[in-house]
Design an enzyme around this catalytic site. Structure first.
Site, short mmCIF file in Angstrom:
data_model
loop_
_atom_site.label_atom_id
_atom_site.label_comp_id
_atom_site.label_asym_id
_atom_site.label_seq_id
_atom_site.Cartn_x
_atom_site.Cartn_y
_atom_site.Cartn_z
N ILE B 118 13.78 29.92 18.35
CA ILE B 118 15.05 30.35 18.93
C ILE B 118 16.15 30.43 17.87
O ILE B 118 16.15 29.67 16.91
CB ILE B 118 15.50 29.44 20.08
CG1 ILE B 118 15.69 28.00 19.57
CG2 ILE B 118 14.52 29.53 21.24
CD1 ILE B 118 16.35 27.11 20.57
N CYS B 119 17.04 31.37 18.10
CA CYS B 119 18.22 31.46 17.24
C CYS B 119 19.31 30.53 17.78
O CYS B 119 19.73 30.64 18.93
CB CYS B 119 18.77 32.90 17.25
SG CYS B 119 18.05 33.92 16.02
N LEU B 120 19.71 29.62 16.96
CA LEU B 120 20.75 28.67 17.40
C LEU B 120 22.15 29.22 17.10
O LEU B 120 22.31 30.17 16.32
CB LEU B 120 20.53 27.33 16.71
CG LEU B 120 19.24 26.67 17.16
CD1 LEU B 120 19.00 25.41 16.35
CD2 LEU B 120 19.27 26.35 18.63
#
Lengths: 859, 174
Positions: B118-120
């Protein structure tokens, strides 16, 4: 992999597997609750908190409130609503509910306070009270932040139980304190002996408390002291009466007051209001009337009827017995000296001597010839209006006034009409004497006799004076004085008797004369008086004068008036006497004026005659002066001589007459008319006399006097003419006919003189005058110094022998006179012999000369 | 931390912080670190449960605890969407945050690296770096995955990229 890790793994596993709790959102819950209420599952009031996140039932709210109250016992509603988190409205509603259910709670001013809280407060107060002994409720109220009423209601229930003290006028006190104040009040009130305003007493008490209690002691309420005082009064611990709530009159004071008033009144039968004022009785009149209803209230004094009765009896007695009664405070035994004798006077005179503090009784004096009866009748400080008032209570006065036996004069003097009549007779007589003397009429023979008796009368005067002095000294020491007087009476009884018995009228002129003399001394007032008399043309004797006369006539009256105001009675009397006196005086005055007029006319006639004569002579002689006009020195000498010898006497006469005339016209007598004629005037005298003349006349007369001093006959003549014109006299002009007759008579006169003259020195001027008359037909008056000049002028006019004889005679006279004047200085030597021989020589020549000239002239 | 919502924040503050600075190759120190990780996870889980906010299940896939697997879910429109979850502890841990993978969603959203990582958010990395080594796995899940799910799942569901299992099943049946 250790066990702990495994354990943790397991735990984590378990944690993840544990059932998670189910939560509803608020919105859901609100909806749910709403649904429940809608469905009546919840059938009670459900409240919610201020935050809006909690529902609360009323029961819970109440229990929370109760819990909160029970924590401290006192909660304010606002605080409560904050604490329980419920709206104030609901809290209030619940509070009302709670308070109404629980009698131990109260709701005041937004606060709930429970009984046990008050108990605590009361205990606290009690502690403090025992410490300070008194606390004000206001202080407590502010301390506990409640209203004073509440604290009162709360404390009242606990007084005596929790609080050991007493509540008085907004203050709490310990019993010990109360009793201490009570002691102080009792002490102070018992110590007071005079009426006092209680508030001043309380103030001093408070000052006292402050002093011992230190500065932190509170101001004690006067109400406490008042209530203590009231209870003390009610208990009879202090005696007295309270007026208007503040004025405390101790019983002992009112007792003393009553006693002293009663004592004075019963002893003296009267009491003055000012005495009552001194005893602090505010309304003495009402007080006395209430206490002695039978007494009589006068303006300034309250008298018992017995005084009136006494007075009445005395007056009646006096009137009935025709006795002479006077009220004399100071001179109880000055008898009416001048009124004694055959006359018995009845006077009732009430006098008031308000100002005198001593000699507190008025004395009635009944003096018939020798008897002196003193009776203490009226208190001294009855003032006039009271006297008149008290007189109105005497029936005898009324009766006698009605029957015209007596006259009430002023306010307080009663004179019997008989006395008045006698008095007026006396004054009238007195007035006659005065009028006569003052108007310069013929002197009463009596007064001349008086003059000779001056010594005795002066003695008498001094006697009178002495009595007066005696009286005044007695003022201060009445007893001693009276004693002295008694002794005097005995000692000088003879003298007094002789005087008193001698013709009483004799006193009158003497005194009148004294007055007259006095009035003459004070000429200014007299002048005023005389003008006053004259100007209105009424000849009204004025009151002062009458008063003076009355005083002179009856000296006792003067002494009566003595201390205070001698004029009251006198003026009253004089006002009464005035009309009758006026009438008689007017009559007398008109007679006198007529007489005066006559005398003036007479005098002026004489003057005119003399003036005519002398003036003619003057003119005659003046003519002869013309002869010497070319010889100034001789002329001056002659003029001077003429003025001195002839003019001076006539001027003096003229001035005197004018002055006298003036005096007469002004209405008072020039009594010394006879004496003046004989006197020689010196110039200063003249000038002063001249000044007394009226203004216009005075100026002219002054001119004449000055001319008299001068050297010119002419100036004198003009001045004299002017004066004569001014004074209304006539001056005759010299005409030929008169001149001739005058010359003739003069010649005859001189000839007879010459023939009869025996003194050789005096003969010469007469001979010269005769020769002049003969030769020039003119009359010459020549002084000695001018004789030689006069003789030398005759040189051509006389026969040789006569002239030579004259010269010879003259020179020998000159030598004689020179010798005589020398002889006065040198002593006994040959001069006297020579004078004698010269005289003889002259004497021998005298008949020769006489015959020679008489012959020549008659030839 | 103002960029995170209040529930995240409160949860984050309640997770106990870690103290040991150790990576998977540090032997005993790593064990110590692992224990702390467990304690933090337990605390976080119990918080979530008590708040009725339970949203994941994980467990260590190997004894060393360097690989973790499990599942996470999100409720949207009263439907529960559940995804598989896996991540490795990087060698530089704890300086580097673990990269959480949701393999099921690989290729379905732009907010994702290749392999389902996931892209934080931009905020995550600085925060992590600042709090190293006090932040652990629990923090990474709380700060990283939970907000990502909350943000992405509704979009994915609405766009139809992700379908509920029931729907999938019904479509499969149909």
């Amino acid at each position: 992999m250790d066990a702990e890790l495994l354990e943790l793994q397991r735990q984590f596993e378990a944690a993840q597997l544990a059932k998670s709790s189910v939560r509803l959102s608020e919105r859901n819950v609100v909806e749910l609750v709403g649904k429940l209420q809608e469905l009546h599952f919840i059938d009670f009031d459900l409240l919610h908190t201020i935050s809006g996140k909690e529902y609360i039932t009323t029961e819970q709210l109440r229990s929370e409130i109760v819990a909160e109250i029970s924590k401290s016992g006192r909660v304010s509603l606002v605080d409560l609503s904050e604490i329980v988190g419920v709206d104030l409205f609901h809290v209030e509603r619940q509070i009302q509910h709670i308070v109404s259910n629980d009698s131990r709670l109260m709701l005041t001013n937004g606060e709930i306070i429970s009984e046990f809280y008050w108990d605590g407060v009361a205990e606290e107060i009690n502690e403090k009270l025992q410490e300070c002994s008194h606390i004000s409720l206001a202080e407590l109220a502010s301390q506990f932040l409640v209203s004073a009423e509440i604290i009162v209601s709360v404390l009242e229930r606990r007084l005596g139980s929790i609080i050991k003290g007493q509540l008085e006028g907004g203050q709490l006190y310990t019993p010990a304190y109360i009793s201490r104040i009570t002691q102080m009040v009792r002490g102070a009130c018992r110590g007071i002996t005079i009426p006092t305003n209680l508030s001043t007493v309380w103030n001093s008490l408070q000052l006292l408390l402050h002093d011992d209690g230190g500065s932190n002691v509170m101001h004690i309420e006067n109400t406490l002291i008042q209530s203590i005082f009231n209870s003390l009064v009610n208990d009879g611990e202090i005696l007295g009466s309270l007026r208007a709530g503040v004025q405390w009159t101790p019983a002992v004071f009112s007792h003393v007051q009553k006693e002293s008033v009663g004592a004075f009144y019963s002893q003296n039968s009267y009491i003055g209001y000012d005495a009552l004022h001194k005893l602090a009785i505010a309304q003495p009149k009402q007080y006395l009337q209430a206490r002695y209803p039978d007494g009589i209230a006068l303006e300034n004094i309250f008298v018992h009827p017995s005084i009136v009765k006494m007075l009445d009896v005395a007056i009646e007695d006096a009137i009935d017995h025709e006795n002479w009664i006077s009220y004399f405070p100071f001179y109880p035994n000055v008898s009416g000296q001048s009124l004694e004798g055959s006359l018995l006077y009845t006077i009732v005179i009430l006098e008031a001597f308000a100002a005198c503090g001593f000699a507190p009784t008025l004395v009635v004096l009944v003096a018939s010839n020798e008897r002196v009866d003193c009776q203490s009748l009226l208190p001294i400080y009855i003032v006039n209006q009271d006297v008149s008032k008290i007189l109105s209570y005497c029936p005898s006065v009324e009766r006698s006034v009605k029957s015209s036996n007596a006259v009430v004069l002023g306010e307080s003097f009663i004179f019997s009409s008989k006395y008045i009549k006698d008095l007026s007779d006396l004054v009238e007589k007195e007035m006659n004497v005065l009028s006569f003397t003052s108007l310069g009429g013929h002197r009463p023979a009596r007064s001349l006799a008086d003059e000779s008796k001056l010594e005795s009368s002066s003695f008498e005067k001094s006697e009178i004076k002495e009595t007066v002095d005696d009286g005044s000294s007695r003022k201060n020491v009445p007893e001693k004085g009276s004693k002295k007087k008694k002794g005097k009476h005995a000692g000088s009884a003879k003298v007094e008797h002789s005087e008193n018995n001698s013709n009483f009228l004799e006193n009158v002129p003497t005194k009148g004369k004294r007055n007259l003399r006095k009035s003459k001394d004070t000429s200014s007032t007299d002048a005023k008086n005389s003008s006053k008399v004259k100007d209105p043309g009424l000849n009204v004797p004025f009151d002062e004068w009458i008063a003076e006369k009355i005083m002179a006539v009856s000296s006792d009256l003067r002494e009566l008036g003595g201390g205070d105001d001698p004029n009251t009675i006198l003026s009253a009397l004089s006002a009464h006497l005035r009309p009758t006196l006026q009438e008689s005086l007017q009559k007398r005055r008109s007679i006198m004026l007529q007489e005066n007029y006559k005398r003036r006319r007479q005098m002026l006639d004489i003057l005119q005659k003399q003036l005519d004569e002398v003036f003619l002579d003057l003119q005659l002689y003046e003519k002869s002066l013309e002869l010497f006009e070319d010889d100034p020195s001789t002329s001056v000498v002659l003029q001077k001589h003429l003025l001195k010898t002839l003019a001076a006497p006539i001027v003096d006469k003229l001035i005197q007459t004018l002055v006298m005339d003036n005096q007469l016209r002004n209405g008072f007598g020039a009594e010394d008319i006879d004496n003046l004629e004989n006197e020689k005037f010196i110039s200063g005298n003249r000038a002063s006399l001249v000044k007394s003349l009226p203004n216009s006349l005075s100026v002219k007369a002054q001119a004449v006097v000055e001319a008299l001093e001068g050297k010119r006959v002419e100036t004198f003549m003009t001045a004299l003419k002017a004066l004569a014109e001014e004074s209304g006299l006539m001056l005759k002009k010299l005409d030929k006919k008169i001149e001739r007759t005058l010359l003739h008579s003069y010649r005859k006169d001189i000839m007879s003189q010459v023939s009869s003259e025996m003194d050789p020195v005096l003969l010469l001027p007469k001979i010269v005058a005769l020769v002049y008359l003969q030769v020039f037909g003119k009359a010459l008056q020549a002084p000695g110094r001018a004789i030689s000049a006069a003789i030398s002028r005759l040189k051509d006019k006389l026969p040789e022998e006569a002239f030579n004889a004259l010269i010879d005679y003259h020179s020998s006279i000159v030598t004689l006179l020179a010798l005589q004047s020398a002889a006065t200085e040198d002593d006994e030597d040959c001069t006297s012999d020579r004078i004698l021989s010269q005289k003889e020589h002259l004497d021998s020549k005298l008949p020769e000369l006489k015959s020679l000239f008489l012959k020549t002239i008659s030839a | 931390m103002e960029e995170w919502d209040s529930t995240t924040k409160s949860a984050l503050t309640q997770i106990p912080l870690l103290s040991t600075r150790a990576g998977p190759r540090d032997g005993a120190a790593w064990m110590q670190r692992l224990k702390e990780e467990y304690r933090a996870l337990i605390a976080y889980t119990s918080i979530n449960k008590s708040n009725d906010n339970d949203w994941f299940r994980i467990s260590a896939a190997n004894p060393e605890g360097t690989r973790w697997t499990g599942s996470c879910w999100y409720v949207h429109n009263l439907r529960r969407y559940e995804f598989l979850l896996q991540f490795d502890i990087p060698v530089t841990y704890p300086a580097t945050a673990p990269e959480i993978e949701l393999p099921e969603l690989d290729g379905k959203t732009q907010k994702m690296y290749r392999g389902g990582k996931i892209c934080l958010t931009v905020h995550f990395k600085p925060l992590w770096a600042k709090n190293s080594p006090r932040f652990g796995i629990a923090h990474a899940l709380c700060l990283g995955l939970a907000p990502w799910l909350a943000a992405e799942v509704p979009i994915l569901v609405d766009s139809g990229m992700v379908k509920h299992k029931d729907d999938e099943a019904s479509t499969a049946e149909s």
